[in-house]
Design a protein around this motif. Structure first.
Motif, short mmCIF file in Angstrom:
data_model
loop_
_atom_site.label_atom_id
_atom_site.label_comp_id
_atom_site.label_asym_id
_atom_site.label_seq_id
_atom_site.Cartn_x
_atom_site.Cartn_y
_atom_site.Cartn_z
N SER B 44 0.83 -1.20 0.00
CA SER B 44 0.00 0.00 0.00
C SER B 44 0.87 1.26 0.00
CB SER B 44 -0.92 -0.03 1.22
OG SER B 44 -1.55 1.21 1.37
N MET B 45 1.95 1.22 0.80
CA MET B 45 2.86 2.38 0.83
C MET B 45 3.54 2.58 -0.52
SD MET B 45 4.53 2.56 4.65
CE MET B 45 5.08 0.88 4.84
N GLU B 46 3.88 1.45 -1.16
CA GLU B 46 4.50 1.54 -2.50
C GLU B 46 3.54 2.17 -3.50
OE1 GLU B 46 5.65 -2.47 -3.33
OE2 GLU B 46 7.42 -2.35 -2.03
N GLU B 47 2.26 1.76 -3.43
CA GLU B 47 1.25 2.30 -4.35
C GLU B 47 1.05 3.79 -4.14
OE1 GLU B 47 -2.54 0.42 -4.85
OE2 GLU B 47 -1.64 -1.56 -4.96
N LEU B 48 1.01 4.16 -2.86
CA LEU B 48 0.81 5.58 -2.55
C LEU B 48 1.97 6.40 -3.09
CD1 LEU B 48 -0.79 7.81 -1.04
CD2 LEU B 48 0.59 7.30 0.96
N ARG B 49 3.19 5.88 -2.90
CA ARG B 49 4.37 6.60 -3.40
C ARG B 49 4.30 6.76 -4.93
NH1 ARG B 49 10.00 4.81 -1.14
NH2 ARG B 49 9.21 6.07 0.57
N ALA B 50 3.95 5.68 -5.61
CA ALA B 50 3.88 5.74 -7.08
C ALA B 50 2.80 6.73 -7.52
CB ALA B 50 3.58 4.36 -7.63
N THR B 51 1.67 6.74 -6.80
CA THR B 51 0.57 7.65 -7.15
C THR B 51 1.01 9.11 -7.02
OG1 THR B 51 -0.98 6.01 -6.35
CG2 THR B 51 -1.83 8.25 -6.56
N LEU B 52 1.80 9.37 -5.99
CA LEU B 52 2.24 10.75 -5.77
C LEU B 52 3.39 11.15 -6.70
CD1 LEU B 52 2.23 10.69 -1.86
CD2 LEU B 52 0.70 12.05 -3.28
N ARG B 53 4.28 10.19 -6.97
CA ARG B 53 5.51 10.54 -7.68
C ARG B 53 5.40 10.48 -9.20
NH1 ARG B 53 11.21 7.88 -5.91
NH2 ARG B 53 10.78 9.07 -4.03
N THR B 54 4.68 9.50 -9.73
CA THR B 54 4.69 9.29 -11.19
C THR B 54 4.28 10.53 -11.98
OG1 THR B 54 4.25 6.97 -10.77
CG2 THR B 54 3.94 7.71 -13.03
N PRO B 55 3.18 11.21 -11.63
CA PRO B 55 2.81 12.41 -12.41
C PRO B 55 3.88 13.50 -12.35
CG PRO B 55 1.00 11.72 -10.99
CD PRO B 55 2.19 10.92 -10.57
N VAL B 56 4.59 13.58 -11.21
CA VAL B 56 5.64 14.59 -11.07
C VAL B 56 6.80 14.25 -12.00
CG1 VAL B 56 7.20 15.76 -9.46
CG2 VAL B 56 4.96 14.97 -8.66
N ASP B 57 7.17 12.97 -12.02
CA ASP B 57 8.26 12.52 -12.91
C ASP B 57 7.94 12.84 -14.36
OD1 ASP B 57 9.67 11.55 -10.77
OD2 ASP B 57 9.03 9.47 -11.01
N LYS B 58 6.67 12.57 -14.73
CA LYS B 58 6.26 12.82 -16.13
C LYS B 58 6.29 14.31 -16.44
CE LYS B 58 3.23 8.84 -16.81
NZ LYS B 58 1.83 8.40 -16.83
N ALA B 59 5.79 15.10 -15.50
CA ALA B 59 5.70 16.55 -15.74
C ALA B 59 7.09 17.18 -15.88
CB ALA B 59 4.93 17.22 -14.60
N VAL B 60 8.01 16.77 -15.02
CA VAL B 60 9.33 17.42 -15.04
C VAL B 60 10.08 17.11 -16.33
CG1 VAL B 60 10.75 15.66 -13.86
CG2 VAL B 60 11.26 18.07 -13.52
N GLN B 61 9.81 15.93 -16.90
CA GLN B 61 10.48 15.55 -18.17
C GLN B 61 10.03 16.43 -19.33
OE1 GLN B 61 9.76 11.35 -18.65
NE2 GLN B 61 11.12 10.83 -16.94
N LYS B 62 8.81 16.93 -19.22
CA LYS B 62 8.24 17.69 -20.34
C LYS B 62 8.60 19.18 -20.29
CE LYS B 62 4.34 14.61 -20.92
NZ LYS B 62 2.93 14.37 -20.58
N GLU B 63 9.17 19.61 -19.19
CA GLU B 63 9.40 21.04 -19.03
C GLU B 63 10.69 21.53 -19.69
OE1 GLU B 63 7.16 22.83 -18.15
OE2 GLU B 63 5.89 21.72 -16.76
N THR B 64 10.61 22.75 -20.18
CA THR B 64 11.84 23.44 -20.58
C THR B 64 11.91 24.69 -19.70
OG1 THR B 64 10.59 24.54 -22.29
CG2 THR B 64 11.97 22.69 -22.99
N PHE B 65 13.09 24.92 -19.14
CA PHE B 65 13.18 25.97 -18.12
C PHE B 65 13.82 27.27 -18.63
CE2 PHE B 65 12.69 22.11 -15.68
CZ PHE B 65 11.87 22.48 -14.64
N ALA B 66 14.16 27.27 -19.94
CA ALA B 66 14.89 28.44 -20.47
C ALA B 66 14.10 29.73 -20.25
CB ALA B 66 15.19 28.23 -21.94
#
Lengths: 189, 169
Positions: B44-66
């Protein structure tokens, strides 16, 4: 803090823009992750990144090196993100629908029902996080999203290791309850 | 849930966060092998972590910070020029000798040295006019030498009896 970073910070304190850019490049992802972790919204997260770095560079003269710079960055990022959410609650609600549509879909290969489920889950997560007390939410984001150790969290939050563990424990417990049906609650209470 | 779960529950989160010691880790793993409830809790803790982290991982990959940096840079440059007072304060705050406020004990030490040293520096030296007077009187029976100090009104008189010895009063 290494000598290299200490030198960079000294240069920033003297107003060196190239040094500031290096600091920005080094910490931008970390700040973004904290910001997005809290607000769950891309544009809001980017606004927070901008606000955090402007704050950092404007007040970098006050940084005396007593604590590590990364804890200073994390603390500023978390406080700014939480303040942002607080202000937002008072004003308008975000267009979450558009945001989720744009950023949760993994492209055309993802089925529409899956996109809808992701969108619903993300909305639920955002709502659940908003219900946590600030200190528990900070602990959850630092650990679950950013992967900080207990020691690093204690420094960033200015509390003891015991307090870190307690905040994490209660934060997780509450999130599991709030996200029941989306995340399994585990075998015990 | 077994009775032993209560003793392991605190360690389970530490184990999940990779914060247990070697011995604690072994204890948790031994327990997990035989406890479905704690396995479910871990999952359950693993699932919660994945639920919180996965969208953040995806979002940060798409960003350009220039463009964000450009905005940050502009905002820093647009900052009004600091007044001379702020500049002095910033200089005192950032210059190395002043960074740790070493100037406070340094100034205190300097004042102490001045306080102790000034009486010595300005102490009056005996003036050249305060000369002692030495008189020597010769006679057939006794020779007399008189030493007279002007400042302290002290007079020392030596009486010499012939050439064998001397005495003073």
């Amino acid at each position: 803090m290494g000598h290299e970073e200490a030198d960079l910070i000294s240069q920033c304190q003297m107003g060196d823009q190239a040094a500031m850019k290096e600091i920005f490049d080094k910490y931008r992802d970390k700040v973004y992750r904290v910001a997005y972790g809290v607000v769950r919204h891309r544009e809001e997260a980017m606004d927070i990144v901008q606000e955090v770095f402007v704050k950092l560079f404007r007040t970098i003269g006050n940084f005396k090196g007593k604590s590590s710079f990364y804890t200073y960055v994390y603390r500023t990022a978390m406080n700014t993100a939480i303040d942002h959410v607080r202000k937002l609650k008072k004003s308008t609600s975000l267009s979450f629908e558009d945001e989720a549509e744009r950023y949760l879909s993994d492209g055309p290969e993802k089925r529409p029902d899956q996109v809808a489920m992701d969108k619903e889950l993300e909305e639920k997560v955002k709502g659940a996080l908003a219900q946590l007390p600030d200190d528990q939410r900070a602990a959850i984001i630092f650990r679950e999203v950013e992967g900080l150790s207990y020691q690093e969290m204690a420094k960033a939050m200015g509390c003891s290791l015991g307090t870190v563990m307690s905040r994490l424990h209660y934060g997780r417990k509450k999130l599991q309850q709030l996200l029941r049906g989306y995340v399994k609650e585990g075998g015990k209470t | 849930m077994k009775d032993s779960c209560s003793s392991i529950s605190k360690l389970l989160e530490k184990y999940f966060d990779r914060e247990t010691t070697g011995d604690e880790g072994v204890l948790v793993e031994d327990h997990l092998r035989q406890c479905a409830a704690c396995q479910a809790q871990l999952k359950s803790m693993e699932e919660l972590r994945a639920t919180l982290r996965t969208p953040v991982d995806k979002a940060v990959q798409k960003e350009t910070f220039a463009w964000v940096w450009q905005k940050v840079e502009r905002e820093i440059q647009d900052r009004p020029k600091p007044s001379w007072r702020e500049s002095i304060r910033a200089w005192f705050g950032s210059s190395f000798p002043f960074r740790r406020r070493v100037w406070i004990p340094a100034v205190a030490a300097a004042l102490l040295i001045i306080a102790i040293g000034s009486p010595l520096l300005f102490k009056e030296t005996p003036s050249q006019t305060e000369l002692s007077i030495v008189e020597y009187v010769q006679s057939d029976t006794n020779n007399v030498m008189v030493f007279e100090s002007e400042k302290e009104n002290v007079a020392i008189i030596w009486l010499f009896e012939g050439t064998e010895g001397d005495s003073s009063t």
